[in-house]
Design an enzyme around this catalytic site. Structure first.
Site, PDB file in Angstrom:
ATOM      1  N   GLU A 304       0.660  -1.451  -0.104  1.00 40.67           N
ATOM      2  CA  GLU A 304       0.099   0.224  -0.479  1.00 40.67           C
ATOM      3  C   GLU A 304       1.059   0.796   0.418  1.00 40.67           C
ATOM      4  O   GLU A 304       0.705   1.840   0.885  1.00 40.67           O
ATOM      5  CB  GLU A 304      -1.121   0.034   1.018  1.00 40.67           C
ATOM      6  N   HIS A 328      -7.993  -4.012  -0.889  1.00 42.57           N
ATOM      7  CA  HIS A 328      -7.268  -3.908   0.385  1.00 42.57           C
ATOM      8  C   HIS A 328      -6.198  -2.806   0.141  1.00 42.57           C
ATOM      9  O   HIS A 328      -6.137  -2.127   1.069  1.00 42.57           O
ATOM     10  CB  HIS A 328      -6.669  -5.229  -0.257  1.00 42.57           C
ATOM     11  N   GLU A 329      -5.515  -2.913  -1.272  1.00 46.51           N
ATOM     12  CA  GLU A 329      -4.530  -1.979  -1.186  1.00 46.51           C
ATOM     13  C   GLU A 329      -5.075  -0.668  -0.806  1.00 46.51           C
ATOM     14  O   GLU A 329      -4.200   0.483  -0.624  1.00 46.51           O
ATOM     15  CB  GLU A 329      -2.968  -2.089  -2.352  1.00 46.51           C
ATOM     16  N   HIS A 332      -5.828   0.380   2.563  1.00 44.63           N
ATOM     17  CA  HIS A 332      -4.766   1.082   3.354  1.00 44.63           C
ATOM     18  C   HIS A 332      -4.726   2.643   3.629  1.00 44.63           C
ATOM     19  O   HIS A 332      -4.084   2.549   4.045  1.00 44.63           O
ATOM     20  CB  HIS A 332      -3.493   0.442   3.448  1.00 44.63           C
ATOM     21  N   GLU A 351      -3.519  -4.051   9.113  1.00 41.12           N
ATOM     22  CA  GLU A 351      -4.433  -5.181   8.093  1.00 41.12           C
ATOM     23  C   GLU A 351      -6.344  -5.823   8.569  1.00 41.12           C
ATOM     24  O   GLU A 351      -6.530  -6.568   7.305  1.00 41.12           O
ATOM     25  CB  GLU A 351      -3.470  -6.146   8.483  1.00 41.12           C
ATOM     26  N   ASP A 406       9.076 -10.483   9.203  1.00 39.41           N
ATOM     27  CA  ASP A 406       8.495 -11.105   8.111  1.00 39.41           C
ATOM     28  C   ASP A 406       8.110 -13.102   8.549  1.00 39.41           C
ATOM     29  O   ASP A 406       7.944 -13.738   7.925  1.00 39.41           O
ATOM     30  CB  ASP A 406       9.972 -11.878   7.263  1.00 39.41           C
ATOM     31  N   TYR A 414      -5.141 -10.487   9.651  1.00 36.73           N
ATOM     32  CA  TYR A 414      -6.126  -9.993   8.534  1.00 36.73           C
ATOM     33  C   TYR A 414      -7.361 -10.383   8.949  1.00 36.73           C
ATOM     34  O   TYR A 414      -8.207 -10.058   9.101  1.00 36.73           O
ATOM     35  CB  TYR A 414      -5.720 -10.684   7.123  1.00 36.73           C
TER      36      TYR A 414
HETATM   37  N1  BES Z   1       0.765  -4.463   3.308  1.00 38.29           N
HETATM   38  C1  BES Z   1       0.622  -5.828   3.145  1.00 38.29           C
HETATM   39  C2  BES Z   1       1.206  -6.451   3.726  1.00 38.29           C
HETATM   40  C3  BES Z   1       2.455  -6.921   3.762  1.00 38.29           C
HETATM   41  C4  BES Z   1       2.422  -7.240   5.360  1.00 38.29           C
HETATM   42  C5  BES Z   1       4.505  -6.618   3.650  1.00 38.29           C
HETATM   43  C6  BES Z   1       3.568  -7.345   6.033  1.00 38.29           C
HETATM   44  C7  BES Z   1       5.114  -7.002   4.483  1.00 38.29           C
HETATM   45  C8  BES Z   1       4.540  -7.145   6.375  1.00 38.29           C
HETATM   46  C9  BES Z   1      -0.321  -5.634   1.973  1.00 38.29           C
HETATM   47  O1  BES Z   1      -1.230  -4.508   2.151  1.00 38.29           O
HETATM   48  C10 BES Z   1      -0.720  -7.032   1.940  1.00 38.29           C
HETATM   49  O2  BES Z   1      -1.271  -6.459   2.954  1.00 38.29           O
HETATM   50  N2  BES Z   1      -0.640  -7.597   1.062  1.00 38.29           N
HETATM   51  C11 BES Z   1      -1.409  -8.985   1.115  1.00 38.29           C
HETATM   52  C12 BES Z   1      -3.028  -9.144  -0.073  1.00 38.29           C
HETATM   53  C13 BES Z   1      -3.959  -9.582   0.466  1.00 38.29           C
HETATM   54  C14 BES Z   1      -4.027 -10.114   1.382  1.00 38.29           C
HETATM   55  C15 BES Z   1      -4.937  -9.621  -0.228  1.00 38.29           C
HETATM   56  C16 BES Z   1      -0.669  -9.966   0.236  1.00 38.29           C
HETATM   57  O3  BES Z   1       0.310  -9.288   0.000  1.00 38.29           O
HETATM   58  O4  BES Z   1      -0.800 -11.114  -0.238  1.00 38.29           O
HETATM   59 ZN    ZN Z   2      -2.461  -5.480   3.998  1.00 39.43          ZN
END
Ligand code: BES
Ligand code: ZN
Length: 632
Positions: A304, A328-329, A332, A351, A406, A414
């Site tokens: 996002e 989703h993005e 955010h 999330e 990570d 979520y």
């Molecule tokens: N912000 C997140 C990605 C993220 C979270 C990166 C925590 C590093 C640490 C992003 O918005 C996300 O949630 N992406 C998901 C999308 C899905 C849930 C629709 C993904 O990448 O799968």
């Molecule tokens: Zn997210």
């Protein structure tokens, strides 16, 4: 601030005086984590950021001015960052920044050298850079360059791009990787505005999580401004052979030329989503909203980055079936970018709220049937995680002390977060909950908050006005593992016939060819495969594949589910496709479960290792790190 920092800083200052002006490179990781990092037995304290070695409670940065050159020959980003800071403690004499594998060439204030020193390297957190505060002024300039192995940067060769002609670079800072390409106080509780001048090869375009001018001349020098104070994990840069296409008044897409039209078509509803979210949850505070389509090695589905979400190309399915990722993005922009988690323990505030908003946006733009299907699919992800994870990691407010965020990534923040909000919505009624959300985004605009601040806010609002809402229940959701009894269970009518078909086929009452799939949506396919029993026979799989052409499936999500079934049952005819899939796609969520399943048998391990080794040069550092353990 954890106590160890105080002494770390004091030690740093003494050494700094000795080592001023010497170029310093972060050493390979060798030091033990500071004491406070390894004492995971003590409960995490709300509001303490265990993932930054910096000292914002003493001296806090507020603005960055970047002047960086992207060097595709050496795979480094080189230049300077000028940091504005404010003293929080009057007697503070050191500014501590986070770095990871950065080479610090010199530090200056007002053109004069400033003493600095690198502290001890922590395995997960990097190396603190201790800078003696200048006598006058509130700015320092750090001259530095990145390492080719920077954890937050991926360098792609022309062959790894769609066009095959030009190299590509992108950054991914969340959670704690901004420090691998900028020395800064890398904590979500530290908010900064920024400006940037980025120098690139003349034929490439740079874009950032900032103002991007779609009409900018392609001349190798690009200027950016991010006037809203953002947490540092939202700083982002990409450079490549990019073109822009408008989708709506405030929305557009950047992509390599060969992907541009397909992307603009797939995501053409973005403007509608933006309008719907504003209407429901309050103003969009970021001016434009554009998408950047990355090469397939992007390790996430989406990120996002403000004003410019970074998006995997694996969701361009041709039928808009995977566009909830865009919702989703976009969401955010409210939950995450406007109101931000103060520490990574509070990630669910980003999330969980975003996942809840995503469902709502999808319902408004595509209707209740689609919403119901997506909610059931999300609930399945949640149940799978609750089955697989340690209890401690099933809490919304999760203890991450001594761990790399990570390594703890899951669907809990979520889907459990979203389900709790759904329960609150159902308890107080949608109108009251929408009003609450609108006020929440307004109340905490451009602030970073903890779980406990959210709770206090809830106490003063919904909990006060709605006796039917129980604080104990909310605390159970946040601090206890699992899904509380009596939580909402999503249901989709459209899935009933899919369930029936699967059950009849499994019972041997019908053959796969008898199932009428002609009108099935992506969601129905996904659900059909999701709920297959773990063990199926080779004959059953061959029958499904022959009737449904699953191995030839073009939708990357459906193909993922099918390939996972194939691995779990060692269905070899799908393995050539599996190999190609693993090499083609670097999105961790799509490849990791496949590698994990392969690694369960010796033969699978050998197969997985071969694919991993072939794919590795093209994978992002994060995808490499997340999967290499399967094959050691
Ligand atoms: N912000 C997140 C990605 C993220 C979270 C990166 C925590 C590093 C640490 C992003 O918005 C996300 O949630 N992406 C998901 C999308 C899905 C849930 C629709 C993904 O990448 O799968
Ligand atoms: Zn997210």
């Amino acid at each position: 601030m954890p106590k160890y920092l105080t002494s770390l800083v004091a030690a740093g200052v003494a050494a700094a005086l000795l080592s001023a002006c010497q170029p310093q490179t972060t050493e390979a990781v060798q030091t033990k984590a500071p004491e406070a990092q390894v004492k995971a037995s003590e409960a995490a304290q709300p509001g303490v950021d265990y993932h930054s070695l910096s000292n914002p409670d003493q001296v806090k940065i507020s603005h960055l001015a970047l002047d960086l050159t992207v060097d595709f020959d050496q795979h480094i980003i080189k230049g300077a960052v000028t940091l504005d800071f404010n003293k929080i403690k009057a007697d503070a004499d050191t500014l501590v920044l986070d770095t990871r594998a950065l080479t610090i060439e010199k530090v200056e204030a007002d053109g004069m050298p400033v003493a600095f020193e690198m502290g001890k390297t922590d395995e997960h957190l990097g190396t603190p850079l201790n800078i003696s505060l200048p006598e006058k002024g509130n700015q320092v300039t750090v001259y530095y360059h990145t390492s080719p192995e920077a954890s937050g940067v991926q360098w792609l060769t022309p062959e790894q791009t769609a066009g095959k002609q030009h190299p590509f670079l992108f950054t991914q800072a969340q959670a704690i990787h901004a420090r691998s390409f900028i020395p800064l106080q890398d904590s979500p509780s530290v908010r900064v505005t920024y400006t940037a001048t980025i120098h690139t090869p003349k034929d490439l375009l740079a874009v950032m999580s900032a103002s991007n001018d779609p009409q900018t001349e392609r001349d190798g020098v690009y200027e950016f401004n991010m006037p809203q104070a953002i947490p540092t994990y939202l700083i982002a840069l990409a450079v490549g052979d990019l073109e822009f296409k408008a989708m709506g008044k405030r929305t557009g897409v950047y992509a390599e030329p060969s992907l541009l039209d397909a992307s603009a078509k797939e995501f053409e509803d973005t403007e509608k989503m933006l309008e719907a979210t504003e209407k429901q949850f309050g103003p969009y505070r970021w001016d434009r909203y554009d998408l950047l389509i990355l090469p397939p090695s992007f390790p996430f589905g989406g990120m996002e980055n403000p004003r410019l979400s970074f998006i995997t190309p694996t969701v361009i399915a041709g039928d808009k079936s995977l566009v909830s990722l865009i919702a989703h993005e976009l969401a955010h922009s409210w939950s995450g970018n406007t109101v931000t988690n103060a520490t990574w323990r509070d990630l669910w505030l980003n999330e969980g709220f975003t996942t809840y908003l995503t469902y709502r946006i999808m319902e408004i733009v595509y209707g209740e049937d689609r919403f119901n299907m997506e909610a059931v699919l999300g609930y399945k992800d949640l149940q799978d995680d609750v089955d697989a994870l340690e209890e401690a990691d099933e809490r919304l407010a999760i203890d991450l002390q001594g761990r790399d965020p990570d390594d703890v990534f899951s669907d809990i923040p979520y889907e459990k977060g979203a389900l709790m909000l759904r329960e609150i919505e159902q308890t107080v009624g949608r109108a009251a909950f929408d009003k609450f959300l609108m006020n929440y985004f307004d109340h905490f605009t451009f602030q970073s908050i903890t779980t406990e601040q959210f709770l206090t806010y809830l106490e003063g609002t919904l909990l006060k006005d709605h006796a039917e809402l129980s604080e104990a229940r909310i605390k159970q959701w946040i601090y206890q593992p699992g899904i509380p009894d009596g939580a909402p269970v999503p249901h989709s009518d459209a899935f009933v016939k899919v369930d029936n078909a699967r059950e009849q086929w499994l019972a041997g009452d019908i053959s796969a060819a008898d199932i009428d799939t002609s009108n099935w949506t992506y969601h129905q396919w996904k659900h059909f495969l999701n709920k297959m029993p773990e063990k199926l026979s080779v004959e059953q799989l061959a029958e499904l594949d022959a009737a449904m052409g699953l191995t030839k499936q073009g939708n990357n999500e459906i193909l993922h589910s099918w390939l996972l079934i194939c691995v779990n049952n060692e269905y070899k005819p799908a393995y050539p496709t599996l190999h190609k899939y693993l090499v083609r796609i670097g999105r961790n969520k799509l490849v990791k479960p496949l590698y994990a399943a392969l690694a369960k048998t010796e033969e699978g391990k050998a197969f997985g290792k071969a694919a991993f080794e072939e794919a590795k040069p093209g994978y992002h550092p994060l995808t490499v790190k997340a999967n290499e353990g399967f094959f050691e």
